[in-house]
Motif scaffolding. Structure first.
Motif, PDB file in Angstrom:
ATOM      1  N   GLY A  51       2.372 -31.159 -25.577  1.00 52.94           N
ATOM      2  CA  GLY A  51       2.187 -30.387 -26.795  1.00 52.94           C
ATOM      3  C   GLY A  51       2.688 -28.967 -26.679  1.00 52.94           C
ATOM      4  O   GLY A  51       2.997 -28.481 -25.583  1.00 52.94           O
ATOM      5  N   VAL A  52       2.729 -28.272 -27.821  1.00 50.10           N
ATOM      6  CA  VAL A  52       3.198 -26.881 -27.827  1.00 50.10           C
ATOM      7  C   VAL A  52       2.173 -25.952 -27.179  1.00 50.10           C
ATOM      8  O   VAL A  52       2.528 -24.860 -26.714  1.00 50.10           O
ATOM      9  CB  VAL A  52       3.497 -26.412 -29.266  1.00 50.10           C
ATOM     10  N   VAL A  53       0.891 -26.367 -27.157  1.00 48.07           N
ATOM     11  CA  VAL A  53      -0.158 -25.559 -26.534  1.00 48.07           C
ATOM     12  C   VAL A  53      -0.843 -26.325 -25.397  1.00 48.07           C
ATOM     13  O   VAL A  53      -0.958 -25.824 -24.278  1.00 48.07           O
ATOM     14  CB  VAL A  53      -1.218 -25.124 -27.577  1.00 48.07           C
ATOM     15  N   LYS A  54      -1.310 -27.529 -25.701  1.00 41.97           N
ATOM     16  CA  LYS A  54      -1.997 -28.361 -24.712  1.00 41.97           C
ATOM     17  C   LYS A  54      -1.396 -29.752 -24.696  1.00 41.97           C
ATOM     18  O   LYS A  54      -0.893 -30.229 -25.723  1.00 41.97           O
ATOM     19  CB  LYS A  54      -3.495 -28.468 -25.032  1.00 41.97           C
ATOM     20  N   ASN A  55      -1.473 -30.413 -23.540  1.00 43.48           N
ATOM     21  CA  ASN A  55      -1.010 -31.793 -23.455  1.00 43.48           C
ATOM     22  C   ASN A  55      -1.997 -32.726 -24.138  1.00 43.48           C
ATOM     23  O   ASN A  55      -3.179 -32.416 -24.324  1.00 43.48           O
ATOM     24  CB  ASN A  55      -0.825 -32.212 -21.999  1.00 43.48           C
ATOM     25  N   GLU A  56      -1.504 -33.926 -24.477  1.00 45.06           N
ATOM     26  CA  GLU A  56      -2.298 -34.877 -25.251  1.00 45.06           C
ATOM     27  C   GLU A  56      -3.604 -35.246 -24.560  1.00 45.06           C
ATOM     28  O   GLU A  56      -4.657 -35.320 -25.206  1.00 45.06           O
ATOM     29  CB  GLU A  56      -1.479 -36.149 -25.511  1.00 45.06           C
ATOM     30  N   LYS A  57      -3.565 -35.510 -23.254  1.00 35.72           N
ATOM     31  CA  LYS A  57      -4.777 -35.974 -22.574  1.00 35.72           C
ATOM     32  C   LYS A  57      -5.923 -34.977 -22.711  1.00 35.72           C
ATOM     33  O   LYS A  57      -7.103 -35.361 -22.772  1.00 35.72           O
ATOM     34  CB  LYS A  57      -4.490 -36.247 -21.098  1.00 35.72           C
ATOM     35  N   VAL A  58      -5.597 -33.673 -22.769  1.00 39.43           N
ATOM     36  CA  VAL A  58      -6.618 -32.626 -22.870  1.00 39.43           C
ATOM     37  C   VAL A  58      -7.233 -32.617 -24.263  1.00 39.43           C
ATOM     38  O   VAL A  58      -8.453 -32.608 -24.427  1.00 39.43           O
ATOM     39  CB  VAL A  58      -6.014 -31.245 -22.540  1.00 39.43           C
ATOM     40  N   ILE A  59      -6.389 -32.643 -25.296  1.00 38.65           N
ATOM     41  CA  ILE A  59      -6.880 -32.625 -26.679  1.00 38.65           C
ATOM     42  C   ILE A  59      -7.678 -33.889 -26.970  1.00 38.65           C
ATOM     43  O   ILE A  59      -8.739 -33.836 -27.603  1.00 38.65           O
ATOM     44  CB  ILE A  59      -5.701 -32.473 -27.663  1.00 38.65           C
ATOM     45  N   ASN A  60      -7.187 -35.026 -26.502  1.00 36.84           N
ATOM     46  CA  ASN A  60      -7.908 -36.291 -26.719  1.00 36.84           C
ATOM     47  C   ASN A  60      -9.337 -36.202 -26.205  1.00 36.84           C
ATOM     48  O   ASN A  60     -10.292 -36.607 -26.880  1.00 36.84           O
ATOM     49  CB  ASN A  60      -7.193 -37.444 -26.009  1.00 36.84           C
ATOM     50  N   LEU A  61      -9.487 -35.699 -24.980  1.00 38.15           N
ATOM     51  CA  LEU A  61     -10.811 -35.630 -24.360  1.00 38.15           C
ATOM     52  C   LEU A  61     -11.705 -34.629 -25.072  1.00 38.15           C
ATOM     53  O   LEU A  61     -12.895 -34.895 -25.309  1.00 38.15           O
ATOM     54  CB  LEU A  61     -10.672 -35.259 -22.877  1.00 38.15           C
ATOM     55  N   THR A 236      -0.830 -26.330 -32.581  1.00 42.16           N
ATOM     56  CA  THR A 236      -1.716 -25.183 -32.376  1.00 42.16           C
ATOM     57  C   THR A 236      -3.094 -25.443 -32.991  1.00 42.16           C
ATOM     58  O   THR A 236      -4.131 -25.111 -32.404  1.00 42.16           O
ATOM     59  CB  THR A 236      -1.098 -23.917 -32.993  1.00 42.16           C
ATOM     60  N   TYR A 237      -3.107 -26.068 -34.168  1.00 40.17           N
ATOM     61  CA  TYR A 237      -4.367 -26.372 -34.859  1.00 40.17           C
ATOM     62  C   TYR A 237      -5.230 -27.330 -34.035  1.00 40.17           C
ATOM     63  O   TYR A 237      -6.425 -27.108 -33.845  1.00 40.17           O
ATOM     64  CB  TYR A 237      -4.044 -26.988 -36.215  1.00 40.17           C
ATOM     65  N   LEU A 238      -4.628 -28.409 -33.514  1.00 38.46           N
ATOM     66  CA  LEU A 238      -5.383 -29.406 -32.757  1.00 38.46           C
ATOM     67  C   LEU A 238      -5.828 -28.890 -31.392  1.00 38.46           C
ATOM     68  O   LEU A 238      -6.767 -29.431 -30.804  1.00 38.46           O
ATOM     69  CB  LEU A 238      -4.555 -30.683 -32.587  1.00 38.46           C
ATOM     70  N   ALA A 239      -5.183 -27.859 -30.882  1.00 35.02           N
ATOM     71  CA  ALA A 239      -5.589 -27.269 -29.611  1.00 35.02           C
ATOM     72  C   ALA A 239      -6.661 -26.203 -29.795  1.00 35.02           C
ATOM     73  O   ALA A 239      -7.309 -25.797 -28.820  1.00 35.02           O
ATOM     74  CB  ALA A 239      -4.376 -26.658 -28.905  1.00 35.02           C
ATOM     75  N   SER A 240      -6.875 -25.752 -31.039  1.00 35.87           N
ATOM     76  CA  SER A 240      -7.828 -24.671 -31.315  1.00 35.87           C
ATOM     77  C   SER A 240      -9.248 -25.203 -31.433  1.00 35.87           C
ATOM     78  O   SER A 240      -9.477 -26.374 -31.745  1.00 35.87           O
ATOM     79  CB  SER A 240      -7.443 -23.938 -32.602  1.00 35.87           C
ATOM     80  N   LEU A 241     -10.221 -24.325 -31.222  1.00 36.03           N
ATOM     81  CA  LEU A 241     -11.628 -24.673 -31.349  1.00 36.03           C
ATOM     82  C   LEU A 241     -11.951 -25.108 -32.769  1.00 36.03           C
ATOM     83  O   LEU A 241     -12.633 -26.128 -32.986  1.00 36.03           O
ATOM     84  CB  LEU A 241     -12.492 -23.473 -30.946  1.00 36.03           C
ATOM     85  N   ASP A 242     -11.462 -24.374 -33.749  1.00 38.45           N
ATOM     86  CA  ASP A 242     -11.729 -24.687 -35.146  1.00 38.45           C
ATOM     87  C   ASP A 242     -11.091 -26.012 -35.549  1.00 38.45           C
ATOM     88  O   ASP A 242     -11.720 -26.832 -36.234  1.00 38.45           O
ATOM     89  CB  ASP A 242     -11.195 -23.554 -36.040  1.00 38.45           C
ATOM     90  N   GLY A 243      -9.859 -26.224 -35.127  1.00 36.48           N
ATOM     91  CA  GLY A 243      -9.160 -27.458 -35.471  1.00 36.48           C
ATOM     92  C   GLY A 243      -9.840 -28.679 -34.885  1.00 36.48           C
ATOM     93  O   GLY A 243      -9.994 -29.710 -35.552  1.00 36.48           O
ATOM     94  N   GLN A 244     -10.266 -28.584 -33.633  1.00 37.22           N
ATOM     95  CA  GLN A 244     -10.936 -29.716 -32.985  1.00 37.22           C
ATOM     96  C   GLN A 244     -12.302 -29.980 -33.620  1.00 37.22           C
ATOM     97  O   GLN A 244     -12.703 -31.129 -33.781  1.00 37.22           O
ATOM     98  CB  GLN A 244     -11.092 -29.447 -31.494  1.00 37.22           C
ATOM     99  N   LYS A 245     -12.997 -28.909 -33.991  1.00 44.01           N
ATOM    100  CA  LYS A 245     -14.309 -29.070 -34.632  1.00 44.01           C
ATOM    101  C   LYS A 245     -14.168 -29.795 -35.964  1.00 44.01           C
ATOM    102  O   LYS A 245     -14.913 -30.747 -36.251  1.00 44.01           O
ATOM    103  CB  LYS A 245     -14.937 -27.693 -34.842  1.00 44.01           C
ATOM    104  N   LYS A 246     -13.208 -29.387 -36.783  1.00 41.95           N
ATOM    105  CA  LYS A 246     -13.012 -30.012 -38.090  1.00 41.95           C
ATOM    106  C   LYS A 246     -12.526 -31.457 -37.952  1.00 41.95           C
ATOM    107  O   LYS A 246     -12.930 -32.338 -38.715  1.00 41.95           O
ATOM    108  CB  LYS A 246     -12.018 -29.197 -38.915  1.00 41.95           C
ATOM    109  N   THR A 247     -11.657 -31.691 -36.988  1.00 41.37           N
ATOM    110  CA  THR A 247     -11.148 -33.044 -36.764  1.00 41.37           C
ATOM    111  C   THR A 247     -12.269 -33.989 -36.347  1.00 41.37           C
ATOM    112  O   THR A 247     -12.387 -35.104 -36.871  1.00 41.37           O
ATOM    113  CB  THR A 247     -10.053 -33.022 -35.683  1.00 41.37           C
ATOM    114  N   ALA A 248     -13.104 -33.542 -35.416  1.00 37.69           N
ATOM    115  CA  ALA A 248     -14.226 -34.365 -34.971  1.00 37.69           C
ATOM    116  C   ALA A 248     -15.206 -34.619 -36.113  1.00 37.69           C
ATOM    117  O   ALA A 248     -15.740 -35.724 -36.259  1.00 37.69           O
ATOM    118  CB  ALA A 248     -14.935 -33.678 -33.806  1.00 37.69           C
ATOM    119  N   GLU A 249     -15.441 -33.606 -36.958  1.00 35.04           N
ATOM    120  CA  GLU A 249     -16.355 -33.767 -38.089  1.00 35.04           C
ATOM    121  C   GLU A 249     -15.832 -34.780 -39.101  1.00 35.04           C
ATOM    122  O   GLU A 249     -16.615 -35.542 -39.688  1.00 35.04           O
ATOM    123  CB  GLU A 249     -16.585 -32.422 -38.776  1.00 35.04           C
TER     124      GLU A 249
END
Length: 462
Positions: A51-61, A236-249
């Motif tokens: 990814g542009v910020v984090k790799n997939e395995k990190v965001i997935n987890l 960038t959105y999926l690597a961010s705290l806000d993006g991950q919180k909204k995605t999980a919700e």
């Protein structure tokens, strides 16, 4: 090994016939709770997409853990959440599916991220299906996720020669599905709807494709591609705290909708708060159940003129089972217990597995006379099929031969296992590989020149 390189009419008909045998195999339940398995894709030496910020395995987890916590906090006593991984480790695809199958999961969610050209963006949720991958743009996604098996040792044997780069292999795999398609699609649609309505994101829709990890799970399942982490904005959105919180919700909201419908169908209470208990109930001491004196209960679920091995599909996953020969028939029993509550649970489990006519057999253990002696004799005759050791595989065929067929060339006893639409025929049980090797030349001289030794553990070929 049998590679799926040419899909012909006979093979298609056989696969469709085999679908019907899968429906009740994993019907047993170990808990009254809704069991949800959350699978964070990739991990360890498999980073997934870059990814542009984090790799997939990190965001997935990270998203998986957030989703799991939301569900655990909301459904403290209703849902059991099981994670395939909770840290940065590599898991083979078949291990992820095995976790769900062994837990008798009610749903399986695999979390992933997509990658493509920088301009691509949007979420998409996949279920296992029969889309034509030879002409579909989705095949590149399927190929990417399935190619993880190339990092596994012995992947050619474990996945029966499955080629992740072959559209024909994927088409053959999807023909084995899908008794769980309806529920999988319903959940997938809820996920994408929440991404759009709640998070105001672009949805690329619900799609059907041939993912190995979905094919091997015996439960409704989805694979969610959260978005394209190669896109600067979405990555960038999926690597961010806000993006991950909204995605999980959003996924959590989809699960709440699905769980409510699931409860209604089963007549379960759907109120989010448990009714208040009176002081009398709170202070009352729960009486400890005692065994029924002088009684032993078993569930008889099948009577047949044939003797089936413990892992035979005819037993529909009811194991361990006890087999008693009575005259010319075999009687199959499950779950000996002296507790009435366990007896009732065992009966319901067997009926759910597909034996509606199962009944309780009551044995009087107080009687010191003839009945007790007869029961002891029957117990001595109980035949248990081995579950671990070495066997000789003599034949693999699309055809179902019986033990007396000339194709068996007089070798017996022989039994068979249906695996990926093929019949595999095995001879003998050996405690050690050395014992099996001593017998192998004899089998080869009987006409099975390609016979080889395989190891079984817990009733399954390793």
């Amino acid at each position: 090994m049998n590679r799926i390189t040419d899909i012909n009419i006979k093979l298609i008909i056989f696969f469709l016939f085999f679908i019907g045998m899968q429906q009740t195999f994993y019907a047993q339940k170990k808990t009254d709770k809704f069991v949800l398995v959350l699978d964070a894709g990739h991990g360890g030496h498999d980073p997934g997409a870059k990814g542009v910020v984090k790799n997939e395995k990190v965001i997935n987890l990270e998203v998986t853990q957030r989703l799991g916590k939301l569900i655990e906090d909301h459904y403290k006593n209703e849902v059991e959440v099981i994670y395939t991984r909770r840290d940065d480790r590599f898991l083979e695809l078949h291990e992820r599916a095995n976790i769900a199958n062994k837990a008798d999961a009610d749903f399986f969610i695999s979390i992933h991220c997509n990658s493509a050209r920088p301009g691509a963006y949007g979420s998409e949720t996949f279920v296992l299906g029969t889309e034509d991958h030879r002409s579909s743009a989705n095949f590149n996604i399927v190929k990417k996720e399935n190619s993880v098996i190339l990092l596994e040792e012995n992947h050619e044997e474990r996945y029966e020669g499955f080629d992740p780069s072959s559209p024909e292999s994927v088409i053959g795999l999807t023909l084995m599905q899908n008794i769980y398609l309806d529920n999988s699609l319903k959940f997938a649609e809820k996920v994408e709807k929440n991404f759009v309505n709640k998070d105001k994101r672009k949805s690329r829709g619900v799609k059907q494709a041939g993912f190995l990890v979905l094919w091997q799970t015996a439960t409704p399942s989805v694979l969610i591609e959260l978005g394209f982490i190669t896109n600067p904005e979405e990555g960038t959105y999926l690597a961010s705290l806000d993006g991950q919180k909204k995605t999980a919700e959003s996924i959590f909201n989809a699960f709440k909708e699905y769980k409510q419908e699931w409860d209604i169908k089963r007549g379960n209470p759907i109120s989010e708060k448990a009714p208040k208990q009176t002081k009398q109930k709170e202070t009352a001491k729960k009486e400890v159940e005692k065994p029924v004196p002088g009684k032993l209960f078993k569930i008889q679920f099948l009577t047949s003129s044939r003797k089936y091995r413990a892992t035979a599909p005819q037993l529909k996953g009811i194991t361990p089972s006890e087999i008693l020969k009575d005259g010319k028939v075999y009687k199959y029993y499950f779950g000996p217990t002296s507790f009435a509550s366990q007896r009732d649970r065992n009966l319901q489990r067997v009926k759910r597995a597909g034996f509606p006519d199962a009944f309780v057999v009551e044995i009087d253990t107080k009687n010191d006379g003839g009945d007790k002696k007869d029961n002891a004799k029957k117990a001595d005759k109980a035949e248990k099929t081995p579950t671990e050791g070495y066997r000789i595989q003599i034949l693999t065929s699309q055809r179902n031969y019986d033990a007396q067929a000339p194709q068996m060339k007089g070798v017996k006893p022989v039994d068979k296992i249906v695996d990926n639409g093929l019949y595999k025929y095995f001879y003998g049980w050996y405690k050690t590989e050395e014992e099996a090797r001593k017998d192998l030349p004899n089998i080869k001289t009987r006409g099975f020149a390609d016979a080889f030794i395989v190891r079984f553990k817990e009733g399954k070929k390793e």
